[in-house]
Motif scaffolding. Structure first.
Motif, PDB file in Angstrom:
ATOM      1  N   LEU A  72       0.834  -1.200   0.000  1.00 13.51           N
ATOM      2  CA  LEU A  72       0.000   0.000   0.000  1.00 13.51           C
ATOM      3  C   LEU A  72       0.867   1.248   0.000  1.00 13.51           C
ATOM      4  O   LEU A  72       1.965   1.236   0.565  1.00 13.51           O
ATOM      5  N   VAL A  73       0.361   2.312  -0.608  1.00 14.57           N
ATOM      6  CA  VAL A  73       1.011   3.618  -0.543  1.00 14.57           C
ATOM      7  C   VAL A  73       0.021   4.624   0.024  1.00 14.57           C
ATOM      8  O   VAL A  73      -1.189   4.466  -0.106  1.00 14.57           O
ATOM      9  N   ALA A  74       0.573   5.651   0.673  1.00 14.56           N
ATOM     10  CA  ALA A  74      -0.212   6.808   1.103  1.00 14.56           C
ATOM     11  C   ALA A  74       0.210   7.959   0.211  1.00 14.56           C
ATOM     12  O   ALA A  74       1.402   8.255   0.090  1.00 14.56           O
ATOM     13  N   GLU A  75      -0.772   8.593  -0.423  1.00 13.45           N
ATOM     14  CA  GLU A  75      -0.502   9.652  -1.385  1.00 13.45           C
ATOM     15  C   GLU A  75      -1.200  10.932  -0.929  1.00 13.45           C
ATOM     16  O   GLU A  75      -2.407  10.941  -0.697  1.00 13.45           O
ATOM     17  N   ALA A  76      -0.414  12.006  -0.773  1.00 12.05           N
ATOM     18  CA  ALA A  76      -0.951  13.325  -0.409  1.00 12.05           C
ATOM     19  C   ALA A  76      -0.351  14.357  -1.345  1.00 12.05           C
ATOM     20  O   ALA A  76       0.827  14.259  -1.707  1.00 12.05           O
ATOM     21  N   ASN A  77      -1.140  15.328  -1.718  1.00 12.01           N
ATOM     22  CA  ASN A  77      -0.658  16.376  -2.618  1.00 12.01           C
ATOM     23  C   ASN A  77      -0.009  15.790  -3.873  1.00 12.01           C
ATOM     24  O   ASN A  77       1.037  16.251  -4.333  1.00 12.01           O
ATOM     25  N   GLU A  78      -0.614  14.713  -4.372  1.00 15.62           N
ATOM     26  CA  GLU A  78      -0.170  14.049  -5.602  1.00 15.62           C
ATOM     27  C   GLU A  78       1.240  13.481  -5.524  1.00 15.62           C
ATOM     28  O   GLU A  78       1.935  13.355  -6.539  1.00 15.62           O
ATOM     29  N   ARG A  79       1.672  13.123  -4.303  1.00 15.80           N
ATOM     30  CA  ARG A  79       2.970  12.444  -4.164  1.00 15.80           C
ATOM     31  C   ARG A  79       2.888  11.395  -3.068  1.00 15.80           C
ATOM     32  O   ARG A  79       2.081  11.506  -2.140  1.00 15.80           O
ATOM     33  N   ILE A  80       3.714  10.392  -3.178  1.00 17.93           N
ATOM     34  CA  ILE A  80       3.744   9.324  -2.178  1.00 17.93           C
ATOM     35  C   ILE A  80       4.482   9.849  -0.945  1.00 17.93           C
ATOM     36  O   ILE A  80       5.585  10.391  -1.050  1.00 17.93           O
TER      37      ILE A  80
END
Length: 181
Positions: A72-80
């Motif tokens: 799984l990845v967490a993505e915020a502000n269009e970045r990992i």
């Protein structure tokens, strides 16, 4: 494997926890290297056991094809900004369990990314008949230990003087597990 994607907003930060894709490989390589330099809570020092884009592509491909793995990845502000993995195997005697690991960029601590990566991982494991999740955590990482306990993990053992940190002192590793009856 069924793809996971869930949106969260905590303290005005909107982020998504989702299944990793091969297109994430370069970002994951960079994020992992950065995280290794931001905390002593992980096994690696900056640059150790470096995984390049091709390496991450292979890991993601393997995890996507495996019934016992989840990336799984967490993505915020269009970045990992963080990621987690559950890794199992196909050996009959241990196929009921997976090992959990997690990394989050320091700038994104306190936004629930770790909690939500863990929660989604547990949900996936429980839904896929995984009976046990194990993890290792440095004894000084008290916030992580408390989080794991809130999610049903128990201390199963202590690896004494398991890691040496920048201060030259040895620290214990706490072995924790969560069993789903």
């Amino acid at each position: 494997m069924i793809a996971i994607q869930k949106e969260f907003t905590i303290n005005n930060l909107r982020y998504i926890v989702r299944s990793a894709t091969e297109s994430d490989a370069q970002s994951l390589s960079e994020v992992r290297l950065q995280i290794d330099g931001e905390t002593e809570n992980l096994d690696r020092e900056p640059g150790e056991a470096y995984i390049d884009e091709a390496g991450f592509k292979q890991i993601i491909r393997n995890d996507t094809e495996s019934l016992n793995n989840l990336f799984l990845v967490a993505e915020a502000n269009e970045r990992i900004v963080g990621f987690s993995r559950l890794v199992g195997n196909n050996l009959k005697r241990t196929s009921h369990k997976v090992e959990f690991g997690i990394c989050v960029l320091k700038d994104f601590w306190g936004y629930g990314l770790g909690k939500n990566l863990l929660s989604e991982s547990i949900y996936w494991a429980d839904s896929n008949n995984i009976k046990k999740i194990t993890l290792n955590v440095l004894e000084t990482n008290e916030k992580a230990i408390e989080l794991y306990k809130r999610y049903g993990f128990e201390v199963e053992g202590v690896l004494k003087k398991d890691k040496i940190l920048f201060d030259g002192n040895y620290y214990n590793t706490i072995v924790m597990g969560r069993f789903n009856e």
